[in-house]
Design a protein around this motif. Structure first.
Motif, PDB file in Angstrom:
ATOM      1  N   LYS A   1      73.271  90.964   3.838  1.00 24.41           N
ATOM      2  CA  LYS A   1      72.938  89.977   2.808  1.00 24.41           C
ATOM      3  C   LYS A   1      73.683  88.661   3.013  1.00 24.41           C
ATOM      4  O   LYS A   1      73.135  87.577   2.770  1.00 24.41           O
ATOM      5  CB  LYS A   1      73.281  90.541   1.421  1.00 24.41           C
ATOM      6  CG  LYS A   1      72.471  91.768   1.042  1.00 24.41           C
ATOM      7  CD  LYS A   1      72.873  92.278  -0.336  1.00 24.41           C
ATOM      8  CE  LYS A   1      72.064  93.535  -0.708  1.00 24.41           C
ATOM      9  NZ  LYS A   1      72.455  94.066  -2.042  1.00 24.41           N
TER      10      LYS A   1
ATOM     11  N   ARG B   1      59.282  88.927   0.949  1.00 24.09           N
ATOM     12  CA  ARG B   1      60.035  90.182   0.974  1.00 24.09           C
ATOM     13  C   ARG B   1      60.128  90.751   2.385  1.00 24.09           C
ATOM     14  O   ARG B   1      61.195  91.237   2.807  1.00 24.09           O
ATOM     15  CB  ARG B   1      59.360  91.191   0.051  1.00 24.09           C
ATOM     16  CG  ARG B   1      59.590  90.936  -1.435  1.00 24.09           C
ATOM     17  CD  ARG B   1      58.725  91.853  -2.258  1.00 24.09           C
ATOM     18  NE  ARG B   1      59.008  91.729  -3.691  1.00 24.09           N
ATOM     19  CZ  ARG B   1      58.197  92.185  -4.652  1.00 24.09           C
ATOM     20  NH1 ARG B   1      57.064  92.799  -4.318  1.00 24.09           N
ATOM     21  NH2 ARG B   1      58.530  92.031  -5.922  1.00 24.09           N
TER      22      ARG B   1
ATOM     23  N   VAL C   1      67.746  90.854   6.428  1.00 21.82           N
ATOM     24  CA  VAL C   1      68.873  91.614   5.870  1.00 21.82           C
ATOM     25  C   VAL C   1      69.218  92.786   6.784  1.00 21.82           C
ATOM     26  O   VAL C   1      70.388  93.103   7.004  1.00 21.82           O
ATOM     27  CB  VAL C   1      68.541  92.081   4.438  1.00 21.82           C
ATOM     28  CG1 VAL C   1      69.565  93.102   3.946  1.00 21.82           C
ATOM     29  CG2 VAL C   1      68.493  90.882   3.500  1.00 21.82           C
ATOM     30  N   ARG C   2      68.208  93.462   7.348  1.00 23.45           N
ATOM     31  CA  ARG C   2      68.498  94.556   8.265  1.00 23.45           C
ATOM     32  C   ARG C   2      69.233  94.062   9.505  1.00 23.45           C
ATOM     33  O   ARG C   2      70.040  94.781  10.099  1.00 23.45           O
ATOM     34  CB  ARG C   2      67.191  95.249   8.681  1.00 23.45           C
ATOM     35  CG  ARG C   2      66.656  96.223   7.672  1.00 23.45           C
ATOM     36  CD  ARG C   2      65.584  97.111   8.296  1.00 23.45           C
ATOM     37  NE  ARG C   2      64.468  96.342   8.816  1.00 23.45           N
ATOM     38  CZ  ARG C   2      63.390  96.014   8.103  1.00 23.45           C
ATOM     39  NH1 ARG C   2      63.294  96.401   6.845  1.00 23.45           N
ATOM     40  NH2 ARG C   2      62.411  95.317   8.647  1.00 23.45           N
TER      41      ARG C   2
ATOM     42  N   ALA D   1      63.655  91.116   4.073  1.00 21.11           N
ATOM     43  CA  ALA D   1      64.086  92.481   4.393  1.00 21.11           C
ATOM     44  C   ALA D   1      64.385  92.607   5.878  1.00 21.11           C
ATOM     45  O   ALA D   1      65.365  93.256   6.285  1.00 21.11           O
ATOM     46  CB  ALA D   1      63.005  93.475   3.976  1.00 21.11           C
TER      47      ALA D   1
ATOM     48  N   GLU E   1      66.036  89.240  -5.445  1.00 23.05           N
ATOM     49  CA  GLU E   1      65.845  90.680  -5.294  1.00 23.05           C
ATOM     50  C   GLU E   1      66.770  91.258  -4.228  1.00 23.05           C
ATOM     51  O   GLU E   1      67.307  92.365  -4.388  1.00 23.05           O
ATOM     52  CB  GLU E   1      64.397  90.998  -4.921  1.00 23.05           C
ATOM     53  CG  GLU E   1      63.394  90.828  -6.050  1.00 23.05           C
ATOM     54  CD  GLU E   1      61.998  91.227  -5.618  1.00 23.05           C
ATOM     55  OE1 GLU E   1      61.854  91.826  -4.535  1.00 23.05           O
ATOM     56  OE2 GLU E   1      61.048  90.949  -6.366  1.00 23.05           O
ATOM     57  N   TYR E   2      66.970  90.511  -3.146  1.00 16.60           N
ATOM     58  CA  TYR E   2      67.764  91.033  -2.037  1.00 16.60           C
ATOM     59  C   TYR E   2      69.197  90.508  -2.057  1.00 16.60           C
ATOM     60  O   TYR E   2      69.998  90.887  -1.193  1.00 16.60           O
ATOM     61  CB  TYR E   2      67.108  90.675  -0.700  1.00 16.60           C
ATOM     62  CG  TYR E   2      65.874  91.492  -0.413  1.00 16.60           C
ATOM     63  CD1 TYR E   2      65.954  92.669   0.302  1.00 16.60           C
ATOM     64  CD2 TYR E   2      64.626  91.087  -0.867  1.00 16.60           C
ATOM     65  CE1 TYR E   2      64.826  93.428   0.571  1.00 16.60           C
ATOM     66  CE2 TYR E   2      63.484  91.839  -0.612  1.00 16.60           C
ATOM     67  CZ  TYR E   2      63.593  93.013   0.100  1.00 16.60           C
ATOM     68  OH  TYR E   2      62.463  93.766   0.362  1.00 16.60           O
TER      69      TYR E   2
END
Length: 417
Positions: A332, A320, A327-328, A324, A296-297
């Motif tokens: 990625k 998730r 990733v922040r 998430a 998803e990411y």
């Protein structure tokens, strides 16, 4: 309802009464038995001497002295010589006579029987001196009781008052506490049951104070988190009002509304405790869940099969949130997800190459609204922690500049283990 001091006073007063009554009874009984044993020994000794004198033919030399009276009966119980007629024994009592003195207790006197060649010899002594001594003892004990009982009551009352004074002070302090006043209760009690009870009350007050402060901070943070996107949303709606064809404003408004929706859902989940309670348990391959979240990411994943008992939706939410967050922090390309089996646990790792987490934030990282420099609502890690705990697992973090790793350990199924 009697106070604790009154109950304590009554309990000690009853004990004091029982003690004095028991002492009175035991003293009287002990003296009575001692005097009777002394009289029995005296009669038995005189009876032996008199019997020996009768055997030697020296009966005429015996004189009654010291309150002891000598009597002689025939073998059939017929009186031959009675010094005190009122001390006469019936024939059936005389049948117990033998060569060894036998002690008998009658009304008003005691007797020692012994058989001699001339007949049955009986020595008697009045028991009135014993009764007089016991009566004098009872009077002395009664006077002592009338003196000691009220004195003991006064001491008991003073002791109860001194013992309960700190407790009453603590009770007054506790009654002054309210939701607006949760400071600890001052006390000088020792570390006994009451001292530990007050310490427990202070711990409870401290916990309530901290909970109230967390509630106030939660409301402030929630208000802040909702106010910011609302301001953005209202601004873009105003733009749409002036220009309905402004697609950029529409996309931003929609994204802002979606962020608000996620924030409200996270707040409700934490407030209601749904994370811990509403688990739909299945056999879940944690590796598949990790690969799905990574896909998803768009991050890299190295996940082997590891079956656990859990709620697939909640575990995916946990992944998730962690991904998430990573990733922040690192983008990625700087995030990797790994799953492997380790002894009887499944180990899930989410690693990123971001700037790391400030040291002052690490101790409270999994608390609500604990946000790092990467932004976010500050609820994702709190929810991840609650999900891991609800599945009987644990979550930990290791961070320094250039590398941050979140590790989640969940129990494997018994077959897997």
């Amino acid at each position: 309802m009697l106070s604790f001091r009154a109950r304590l006073f009554l309990a000690f007063a009853l004990l004091w009464l029982l003690f004095l009554g028991g002492a009175w009874y035991l003293a009287g009984r002990s003296v009575d038995q001692a005097l009777k044993r002394r009289l029995e020994a005296t009669l038995a000794q005189d009876a032996l001497r008199a019997a020996e004198a009768y055997r030697k033919g020296q009966a005429g030399a015996l004189l009654t002295t010291g309150g002891v009276y000598l009597h002689l009966y025939a073998q059939d119980g017929t009186p031959l010589a009675l010094t005190r007629p009122d001390h006469r024994l019936p024939p059936e009592r005389l049948r117990r006579a033998g060569p060894t003195p036998e002690i008998l207790w009658e009304e008003g006197f005691a007797a020692a029987l012994v058989a001699t060649p001339l007949g049955l010899l009986v020595l008697t002594a009045e028991t009135s001196p014993i009764e007089a001594a016991l009566e004098a003892l009872r009077e002395a004990l009664l006077r002592a009781f009338l003196l000691l009982f009220p004195l003991g009551l006064a001491l008991v009352y003073l002791t109860a008052r001194l013992a309960t004074r700190p407790l009453e002070a603590v009770a007054r302090e506790i009654t002054r506490r309210s939701p607006d006043r949760l400071d600890p209760v001052p006390h000088r009690l020792p570390k006994d049951e009451f001292g530990r009870m007050v310490e427990a009350v202070n711990a409870l007050l401290q916990a309530l104070k901290e909970a109230k402060e967390r509630e106030r901070a939660f409301l402030a943070e929630a208000s802040h988190e909702l106010r910011t996107p609302l301001t953005v949303l209202l601004g873009h709606l105003d733009r749409l009002g002036r220009n309905p064809m402004d697609l950029e404003a529409l996309r931003t408004a929609r994204a802002t509304a979606e962020r608000m929706r996620r924030l409200v859902e996270d707040l409700l989940a934490l407030a209601r405790g749904e994370v811990e309670r509403n688990l739909n348990l299945h056999i879940v391959d944690l590796g598949e869940v990790a690969r799905e979240a990574a896909l998803e990411y768009g991050v890299a994943a190295e996940a082997e099969s590891a079956e656990v008992l859990g709620d697939p939706d909640r575990l995916l939410q946990l992944l998730r949130n962690l991904v998430a967050n990573a990733v922040r922090a690192a983008g990625k390309e700087g995030v990797r997800v790994r799953v492997r089996r380790e002894a009887d646990h499944a180990l899930l790792e989410v690693e990123d190459s971001g700037p790391g987490i400030p040291e002052d934030l690490l101790p409270r990282l999994f608390q609500r609204f604990a946000r790092g420099p990467g932004g976010g609502t500050g609820l994702g890690l709190a929810i991840a922690h609650a999900i891991a705990k609800a599945h009987g697992g644990e979550i930990a973090v290791e961070s320094h500049p250039g590398r941050t790793v979140f590790r989640v350990r969940l129990p494997l199924l018994e077959e897997e283990a």
